[in-house]
Design a protein around this motif. Structure first.
Motif, mmCIF file in Angstrom:
data_model
loop_
_atom_site.group_PDB
_atom_site.id
_atom_site.type_symbol
_atom_site.label_atom_id
_atom_site.label_comp_id
_atom_site.label_asym_id
_atom_site.label_seq_id
_atom_site.Cartn_x
_atom_site.Cartn_y
_atom_site.Cartn_z
ATOM 1 N N VAL B 261 23.354 24.251 -40.459
ATOM 2 C CA VAL B 261 24.797 24.304 -40.700
ATOM 3 C C VAL B 261 25.441 23.206 -39.860
ATOM 4 O O VAL B 261 25.126 23.058 -38.680
ATOM 5 C CB VAL B 261 25.396 25.673 -40.333
ATOM 6 C CG1 VAL B 261 26.842 25.762 -40.816
ATOM 7 C CG2 VAL B 261 24.589 26.815 -40.941
ATOM 8 N N LEU B 426 23.105 21.879 -49.600
ATOM 9 C CA LEU B 426 23.046 23.028 -50.512
ATOM 10 C C LEU B 426 23.753 24.248 -49.910
ATOM 11 O O LEU B 426 23.414 25.387 -50.220
ATOM 12 C CB LEU B 426 21.590 23.361 -50.840
ATOM 13 C CG LEU B 426 20.822 22.267 -51.580
ATOM 14 C CD1 LEU B 426 19.332 22.613 -51.668
ATOM 15 C CD2 LEU B 426 21.400 22.054 -52.981
ATOM 16 N N GLY B 427 24.708 24.019 -49.029
ATOM 17 C CA GLY B 427 25.462 25.148 -48.458
ATOM 18 C C GLY B 427 24.635 25.999 -47.519
ATOM 19 O O GLY B 427 24.774 27.214 -47.478
ATOM 20 N N SER B 428 23.750 25.338 -46.745
ATOM 21 C CA SER B 428 22.912 26.008 -45.754
ATOM 22 C C SER B 428 21.871 26.941 -46.366
ATOM 23 O O SER B 428 21.509 27.963 -45.790
ATOM 24 C CB SER B 428 23.765 26.754 -44.723
ATOM 25 O OG SER B 428 24.649 25.867 -44.106
ATOM 26 N N LYS B 429 21.380 26.553 -47.497
ATOM 27 C CA LYS B 429 20.209 27.196 -48.106
ATOM 28 C C LYS B 429 19.026 27.019 -47.161
ATOM 29 O O LYS B 429 18.924 26.019 -46.460
ATOM 30 C CB LYS B 429 19.945 26.468 -49.422
ATOM 31 C CG LYS B 429 18.879 27.040 -50.322
ATOM 32 C CD LYS B 429 18.798 26.186 -51.593
ATOM 33 C CE LYS B 429 17.694 26.641 -52.531
ATOM 34 N NZ LYS B 429 16.352 26.594 -51.932
#
Lengths: 454, 454
Positions: B261, B426-429
């Motif tokens: 993140v 990827l939005g903190s995948k």
């Protein structure tokens, strides 16, 4: 106002909040009828160790009467009555028959508010019932253990117009409030990142010897089950509450998503194996503890900050809240993380200020109410944080004022438990937070630490 | 062995490693022809600030000759020749015509090894070429900036049988090696969690005044572009390398997945705006910096540990590696994080040991080679870590020995950059690590810090 809150009144109240009219604690939503001489009447649901600590602080005040207490454990009732007597108060009427008898207490017409300090899973349903009974709620942490439980609190508040103050005491730590003052004065520039956590070796709390559940006392009776059954940040609010206040969460900012990663679970098993009353053949040494020893969660906020939260309760270590705050102009480490600060252009380049230099910063930005009530707070024990928490609660109940730590805070902070559980169970997938404010976070303005109620 | 390594020899070498025969540094893979009098000949690709630091340490040794150096910057060559002269060595043949002239240096038959200390994007292709030319490679960090670059290194090593030592100097920090000794002696019980990072205010390195790229010198010439273009942990190895050694990554354990993140990007913009040579109207104040000021990555290992890595280079702060290690029997905070330790049953309950008590622990578990070479290391500067890194490299080249920090370490540690970039995008995948060892991590045994080469 007790029993005639209708949908119309509810709308008036919540619309006022939505329009930003109820933005400061002290905004009076309505007089409490029993409050004509500045007196309030508080009931207690749950008078175990934690409940009695609140009872002691609150019943020690001249402006509070405690007519009713509730606990399923008769021994806790006995000890609570002694607390009342020692504080020069009358013994309270006791409700102790069964787990649902708290509802009888809530039917009383002489209570302005209730403090709820029961095992975690009871927090949300009891608070919902209390709001429905129009009692101003002071709710212990965590507010709920499930997402539904978080939503239930929000809905009950919005449907009844009854207030809930979330009793997250670390928000009132002297250093937490000093940092809030520093942020208000732009000392750190734009805040960017914080760390926090609950880093507390609870092995001696989770077990009586190596027993828990029915064979154990106090928190080991019920708290330990959560470590057995759940892999999650079980106790996020002591760490994240203060950071949420620094970052204006639910008031111009909000938690957007989180991702959590858990270590393996070694600590509790090892503790049982190594304990003189345990050993490798003890039945509890065969258990499969779900809780990873350390659960690390990263939250991303709508304003672009990150918050790293550590849940660390199964391993040997000294206590810590794990506080760090980092902005474009400086960085700070809290009392358990070295007590040090670095402010660009003021500190010696690339060097921490610690010791006396650190203390000077903390003194300069000491919160006015901490200065004012320092002695009273110190006498109250627990570093003073419970004094301020309970004081604020009583003042809010007196004025039926909007609380500085509200039901939306309770829901957002406590939702970290089920959301971190979901993230871990999905291989550390990132998981979105619900918006418990229904979009109102955009316009709501910060209130915490900014009024006489604080 | 230089030019006749064929597929058969390659298989012999790698199979030996696979079977655990090449488990300790010092396992001699073959004599170096120029090494008949215990002498080695090392070429240098990249003699900027960092390259000259290695050059100074290595050319200061009696057992090394430096016949060739390479840099596209003639000024760097001039300064490097002075380093050689100051160390009583002959000036080296200089390769400086263009960016590809390093290949000419690699064609020389008189070099046993090369040190590569160029801008990041050149590390992997140059190291691949060097392995193909059968030069023992000492590669600066990071080893690669892409996943392909990581794989290229592994494949080149496996196809040529040529060794690569990854020059991650923090692995040789005294406290890092003491902690390794503590782990070997089971002081922390089962290790469960670590934190680390690269927390270094690089704003003064990323900019000359407020300029970078062609208008700037040294690292600001090229390094800053990475902050402009990429949102990732750009520089993970100083933090994660030591932790990887503590946790036996690639040797009985491996990185399984990560999640990252990033905060918003405020620091570099603010720096330009506030700088006397910058201001809000400076062209660089209009740039959109991709790099979040703080990138936090959590790695989960196959053995169930977590590693929290912080990349923190855009904000004011004192320097730190951010080291913490936590196991079932104790916890440790490194030199930049308070210098404190707590060992269950030995430390006073719930209290850190610091100051002299801390020093006593570190002294007790001081690594034997640190004790032995303490004075030489201290004279070499940089806290001694470069002395040990370069010493180990030279000893490895001398014996053509398997390096204690190898190509699989280089690939796994450096892959954090592209993997964290993917996770953030990827939005903190959570993102899985490749297994660069092809399954051999299960059987490979730890070697680092365990031999005379160390």
């Amino acid at each position: 106002m007790k029993n005639n809150v209708n949908r119309r009144n509810f709308l008036k109240t919540t619309t006022a909040a939505g329009l930003g009219l109820a933005l400061t604690p002290g905004f009076v939503l309505g007089r409490n009828p029993s409050n004509s001489q500045g007196q309030v009447s508080i009931g207690f649901i749950g008078v175990g160790l934690r409940g009695r600590s609140h009872l002691n602080l609150i019943s020690g005040r001249d402006d509070v009467t405690v007519p009713a207490i509730c606990d399923v454990d008769p021994d806790a009732i006995t000890k609570a009555q002694k607390v009342l007597r020692d504080n020069g108060k009358k013994e309270a009427e006791a409700y102790t028959e069964d787990a649902n008898v708290y509802r009888k207490l809530l039917e009383r017409q002489d209570l302005d508010g209730v403090i709820i300090a029961t095992p975690w899973r009871w927090h949300s349903p009891m608070a919902v019932d209390a709001m429905k009974a129009h009692k101003y709620v002071g709710l212990e942490v965590p507010a709920a253990t499930t997402l539904d439980g978080c939503w239930d609190l929000v809905k009950a508040h919005e449907e009844t117009g009854t207030q809930l103050m979330f009793l997250e005491n670390v928000c009132y730590a002297r250093e937490v409030l000093a940092v809030l003052q520093m942020l208000k004065n732009n000392l750190f520039g734009t805040p960017v990142h914080a760390t926090c956590g609950y880093k507390h070796d609870l092995r001696g709390v989770k077990f009586d010897g190596v027993e828990f559940g029915e064979k154990a006392n106090n928190e080991a009776k019920w708290r330990t089950q959560h470590s057995l059954k759940r892999n999650a940040d079980l106790y996020p609010t002591h760490g994240v509450g203060p950071v949420a206040k620094w970052f204006n969460i639910n008031r111009g900012n909000r938690f957007e998503y989180l991702t959590s990663v858990a270590t393996k679970s070694e600590g509790l098993h090892q503790y049982i194996v190594d304990h003189p009353e345990g050993g490798p053949d003890h039945p509890n040494a065969k258990l499969d503890w779900k809780l990873g020893d350390i659960v690390t969660t990263i939250i991303k906020t709508a304003n672009g900050e990150t918050i790293v939260i550590s849940h660390d309760t199964n391993l040997p270590r000294p206590y810590s809240w794990g506080f760090t705050l980092h902005g474009t102009k400086g960085i700070w480490n809290g009392q358990y993380e070295g007590r040090r600060i670095y402010i660009e252009g003021k500190s010696k380049q690339h060097q921490w200020e610690s010791g006396d230099d650190y203390d000077a910063w903390m003194k300069k930005y000491d919160h006015p109410l901490w200065k004012k009530y320092e002695n009273a707070a110190r006498e109250a024990g627990h570093g003073g944080i419970d004094y301020f928490t309970d004081r604020t609660f009583v003042e809010c109940v007196k004025q039926n004022a909007y609380p500085p730590i509200d039901v939306y805070d309770a829901a957002a902070w406590s939702s970290i438990t089920p959301l971190s559980e979901e993230s871990i169970s999905l291989g550390s997938k990132s998981v979105n937070f619900p918006d418990f404010t229904g979009g109102r976070w955009i316009k709501r303005e910060p209130v915490f630490g900014r009024s006489k109620i604080f």
